[in-house]
Motif scaffolding. Sequence first.
Motif, PDB file in Angstrom:
ATOM      1  N   PHE A  40      98.493 -13.643  70.375  1.00  0.00           N
ATOM      2  CA  PHE A  40      98.983 -12.270  70.350  1.00  0.00           C
ATOM      3  C   PHE A  40      98.886 -11.629  71.732  1.00  0.00           C
ATOM      4  O   PHE A  40      99.782 -10.881  72.145  1.00  0.00           O
ATOM      5  CB  PHE A  40      98.208 -11.439  69.324  1.00  0.00           C
ATOM      6  CG  PHE A  40      98.822 -11.435  67.958  1.00  0.00           C
ATOM      7  CD1 PHE A  40      99.853 -10.568  67.636  1.00  0.00           C
ATOM      8  CD2 PHE A  40      98.380 -12.318  66.993  1.00  0.00           C
ATOM      9  CE1 PHE A  40     100.427 -10.575  66.385  1.00  0.00           C
ATOM     10  CE2 PHE A  40      98.943 -12.341  65.732  1.00  0.00           C
ATOM     11  CZ  PHE A  40      99.970 -11.466  65.421  1.00  0.00           C
ATOM     12  N   ARG A  41      97.803 -11.911  72.445  1.00  0.00           N
ATOM     13  CA  ARG A  41      97.677 -11.375  73.798  1.00  0.00           C
ATOM     14  C   ARG A  41      98.827 -11.867  74.685  1.00  0.00           C
ATOM     15  O   ARG A  41      99.347 -11.121  75.514  1.00  0.00           O
ATOM     16  CB  ARG A  41      96.341 -11.794  74.418  1.00  0.00           C
ATOM     17  CG  ARG A  41      95.111 -11.107  73.865  1.00  0.00           C
ATOM     18  CD  ARG A  41      93.892 -11.536  74.661  1.00  0.00           C
ATOM     19  NE  ARG A  41      92.639 -11.074  74.137  1.00  0.00           N
ATOM     20  CZ  ARG A  41      92.097  -9.883  74.408  1.00  0.00           C
ATOM     21  NH1 ARG A  41      92.735  -9.028  75.193  1.00  0.00           N
ATOM     22  NH2 ARG A  41      90.928  -9.559  73.886  1.00  0.00           N
ATOM     23  N   GLY A  42      99.207 -13.129  74.496  1.00  0.00           N
ATOM     24  CA  GLY A  42     100.276 -13.684  75.305  1.00  0.00           C
ATOM     25  C   GLY A  42     101.652 -13.186  74.911  1.00  0.00           C
ATOM     26  O   GLY A  42     102.561 -13.111  75.750  1.00  0.00           O
ATOM     27  N   ALA A  43     101.812 -12.827  73.640  1.00  0.00           N
ATOM     28  CA  ALA A  43     103.130 -12.428  73.146  1.00  0.00           C
ATOM     29  C   ALA A  43     103.393 -10.934  73.265  1.00  0.00           C
ATOM     30  O   ALA A  43     104.545 -10.504  73.277  1.00  0.00           O
ATOM     31  CB  ALA A  43     103.281 -12.862  71.685  1.00  0.00           C
ATOM     32  N   GLU A  44     102.329 -10.129  73.333  1.00  0.00           N
ATOM     33  CA  GLU A  44     102.481  -8.676  73.357  1.00  0.00           C
ATOM     34  C   GLU A  44     102.083  -8.117  74.724  1.00  0.00           C
ATOM     35  O   GLU A  44     101.129  -8.577  75.334  1.00  0.00           O
ATOM     36  CB  GLU A  44     101.592  -8.040  72.275  1.00  0.00           C
ATOM     37  CG  GLU A  44     101.957  -8.454  70.852  1.00  0.00           C
ATOM     38  CD  GLU A  44     103.267  -7.859  70.396  1.00  0.00           C
ATOM     39  OE1 GLU A  44     103.673  -6.825  70.948  1.00  0.00           O
ATOM     40  OE2 GLU A  44     103.895  -8.441  69.491  1.00  0.00           O
ATOM     41  N   ALA A  45     102.822  -7.095  75.152  1.00  0.00           N
ATOM     42  CA  ALA A  45     102.548  -6.494  76.455  1.00  0.00           C
ATOM     43  C   ALA A  45     101.193  -5.784  76.482  1.00  0.00           C
ATOM     44  O   ALA A  45     100.494  -5.794  77.478  1.00  0.00           O
ATOM     45  CB  ALA A  45     103.661  -5.508  76.823  1.00  0.00           C
ATOM     46  N   GLY A  46     100.826  -5.164  75.365  1.00  0.00           N
ATOM     47  CA  GLY A  46      99.544  -4.460  75.314  1.00  0.00           C
ATOM     48  C   GLY A  46      98.864  -4.695  73.994  1.00  0.00           C
ATOM     49  O   GLY A  46      99.382  -4.331  72.942  1.00  0.00           O
ATOM     50  N   VAL A  47      97.691  -5.317  74.035  1.00  0.00           N
ATOM     51  CA  VAL A  47      96.919  -5.573  72.824  1.00  0.00           C
ATOM     52  C   VAL A  47      95.493  -5.089  73.060  1.00  0.00           C
ATOM     53  O   VAL A  47      94.832  -5.516  74.003  1.00  0.00           O
ATOM     54  CB  VAL A  47      96.898  -7.075  72.450  1.00  0.00           C
ATOM     55  CG1 VAL A  47      96.057  -7.289  71.194  1.00  0.00           C
ATOM     56  CG2 VAL A  47      98.305  -7.605  72.236  1.00  0.00           C
ATOM     57  N   GLU A  48      95.044  -4.198  72.213  1.00  0.00           N
ATOM     58  CA  GLU A  48      93.659  -3.708  72.265  1.00  0.00           C
ATOM     59  C   GLU A  48      92.884  -4.404  71.159  1.00  0.00           C
ATOM     60  O   GLU A  48      93.183  -4.212  69.975  1.00  0.00           O
ATOM     61  CB  GLU A  48      93.650  -2.194  72.064  1.00  0.00           C
ATOM     62  CG  GLU A  48      92.266  -1.567  72.037  1.00  0.00           C
ATOM     63  CD  GLU A  48      92.337  -0.083  71.736  1.00  0.00           C
ATOM     64  OE1 GLU A  48      91.683   0.357  70.769  1.00  0.00           O
ATOM     65  OE2 GLU A  48      93.063   0.627  72.458  1.00  0.00           O
ATOM     66  N   VAL A  49      91.899  -5.208  71.523  1.00  0.00           N
ATOM     67  CA  VAL A  49      91.169  -6.016  70.555  1.00  0.00           C
ATOM     68  C   VAL A  49      89.781  -5.424  70.299  1.00  0.00           C
ATOM     69  O   VAL A  49      89.034  -5.150  71.238  1.00  0.00           O
ATOM     70  CB  VAL A  49      91.032  -7.479  71.027  1.00  0.00           C
ATOM     71  CG1 VAL A  49      90.211  -8.294  70.027  1.00  0.00           C
ATOM     72  CG2 VAL A  49      92.412  -8.109  71.228  1.00  0.00           C
ATOM     73  N   VAL A  50      89.468  -5.242  69.031  1.00  0.00           N
ATOM     74  CA  VAL A  50      88.118  -4.878  68.605  1.00  0.00           C
ATOM     75  C   VAL A  50      87.557  -6.083  67.868  1.00  0.00           C
ATOM     76  O   VAL A  50      88.195  -6.629  66.975  1.00  0.00           O
ATOM     77  CB  VAL A  50      88.128  -3.645  67.682  1.00  0.00           C
ATOM     78  CG1 VAL A  50      86.729  -3.395  67.115  1.00  0.00           C
ATOM     79  CG2 VAL A  50      88.617  -2.423  68.442  1.00  0.00           C
ATOM     80  N   ARG A  51      86.363  -6.506  68.247  1.00  0.00           N
ATOM     81  CA  ARG A  51      85.766  -7.719  67.680  1.00  0.00           C
ATOM     82  C   ARG A  51      84.580  -7.364  66.807  1.00  0.00           C
ATOM     83  O   ARG A  51      83.724  -6.564  67.181  1.00  0.00           O
ATOM     84  CB  ARG A  51      85.304  -8.640  68.821  1.00  0.00           C
ATOM     85  CG  ARG A  51      84.551  -9.884  68.351  1.00  0.00           C
ATOM     86  CD  ARG A  51      85.504 -11.025  68.083  1.00  0.00           C
ATOM     87  NE  ARG A  51      84.831 -12.194  67.521  1.00  0.00           N
ATOM     88  CZ  ARG A  51      84.101 -13.064  68.214  1.00  0.00           C
ATOM     89  NH1 ARG A  51      83.934 -12.885  69.523  1.00  0.00           N
ATOM     90  NH2 ARG A  51      83.554 -14.110  67.621  1.00  0.00           N
ATOM     91  N   ARG A  52      84.522  -7.973  65.630  1.00  0.00           N
ATOM     92  CA  ARG A  52      83.361  -7.877  64.748  1.00  0.00           C
ATOM     93  C   ARG A  52      82.912  -9.290  64.409  1.00  0.00           C
ATOM     94  O   ARG A  52      83.622 -10.027  63.732  1.00  0.00           O
ATOM     95  CB  ARG A  52      83.702  -7.123  63.463  1.00  0.00           C
ATOM     96  CG  ARG A  52      83.730  -5.618  63.594  1.00  0.00           C
ATOM     97  CD  ARG A  52      82.354  -5.012  63.594  1.00  0.00           C
ATOM     98  NE  ARG A  52      82.390  -3.569  63.847  1.00  0.00           N
ATOM     99  CZ  ARG A  52      81.330  -2.792  63.916  1.00  0.00           C
ATOM    100  NH1 ARG A  52      80.117  -3.313  63.737  1.00  0.00           N
ATOM    101  NH2 ARG A  52      81.446  -1.510  64.152  1.00  0.00           N
ATOM    102  N   ASP A  53      81.746  -9.671  64.884  1.00  0.00           N
ATOM    103  CA  ASP A  53      81.175 -10.969  64.550  1.00  0.00           C
ATOM    104  C   ASP A  53      80.156 -10.746  63.442  1.00  0.00           C
ATOM    105  O   ASP A  53      79.024 -10.325  63.687  1.00  0.00           O
ATOM    106  CB  ASP A  53      80.518 -11.601  65.778  1.00  0.00           C
ATOM    107  CG  ASP A  53      80.129 -13.056  65.555  1.00  0.00           C
ATOM    108  OD1 ASP A  53      79.861 -13.422  64.389  1.00  0.00           O
ATOM    109  OD2 ASP A  53      80.102 -13.821  66.534  1.00  0.00           O
ATOM    110  N   LEU A  54      80.558 -11.025  62.224  1.00  0.00           N
ATOM    111  CA  LEU A  54      79.733 -10.699  61.066  1.00  0.00           C
ATOM    112  C   LEU A  54      78.546 -11.639  60.905  1.00  0.00           C
ATOM    113  O   LEU A  54      77.607 -11.330  60.163  1.00  0.00           O
ATOM    114  CB  LEU A  54      80.589 -10.730  59.798  1.00  0.00           C
ATOM    115  CG  LEU A  54      81.772  -9.763  59.787  1.00  0.00           C
ATOM    116  CD1 LEU A  54      82.581  -9.934  58.515  1.00  0.00           C
ATOM    117  CD2 LEU A  54      81.305  -8.316  59.933  1.00  0.00           C
ATOM    118  N   ALA A  55      78.578 -12.781  61.582  1.00  0.00           N
ATOM    119  CA  ALA A  55      77.425 -13.675  61.542  1.00  0.00           C
ATOM    120  C   ALA A  55      76.331 -13.209  62.496  1.00  0.00           C
ATOM    121  O   ALA A  55      75.143 -13.472  62.274  1.00  0.00           O
ATOM    122  CB  ALA A  55      77.843 -15.099  61.892  1.00  0.00           C
TER     123      ALA A  55
END
Length: 218
Positions: A40-55
């Motif tokens: 998605f980062r490569g395909a979209e001009a602007g991607v804001e990612v929020v990460r949740r590592d539940l482990a």
Amino acid sequence: MAAPLPTTMDLIMKLLHIDSSPLGDASVTRQLTASIVEAFRGAEAGVEVVRRDLAVATPDHVTGELMQVVKFRNLEGLNARQKAELDLTDALVDEFLAADVVVIGAPMYNFTVPTQLKAWIDRIAQAGRTFRYTETGPVGLAGGKKVIIASARGGVYSTNPALAGLDHQESYLRTVLGFLGVTDVTVIRAEGIGMGPEARAKALDAAQREIEALTVAA
């Protein structure tokens, strides 16, 4: 008067990246979710990612004490722990509702999802925010987003009628997401990963091809 043209800020895609496997670098679903997010980062001009590592940071399971607060919203006389859990719950719901795309890493453990992922689902399933009850039944309030599930299973369930009835992993996720109003759900599946190195490699290759096709379609 013409509507204003969208700005760069308007065009940013918000992506919520959820991992639930406790296996770290050995996790198939973590490998898949990372690949999906990078695609998605490569395909979209602007991607804001929020990460949740539940482990790493698992929400507490909803005990009787917490049920009154995070599910029934009884907010009188809260202690410090209840206030903190309420704040966390609201933050998790806010993240989910704000996301345009949600990528969920969901391995199959004992025919269902990991307990860490179930704890997250119990928090985001909030009456009045992600669904509501009406006289004609429940209505989902969290639609308009795309969810991509990175699924990993030791056996092959999708094409084996003898095992299909044991799948309470993908079927559960589709059910609960549909209850919340999310109907745009894609499953990227790696099956048979417990059936030897060759089967594992074949499953990962197939899943990667699906990820590439997914981003092309997007």
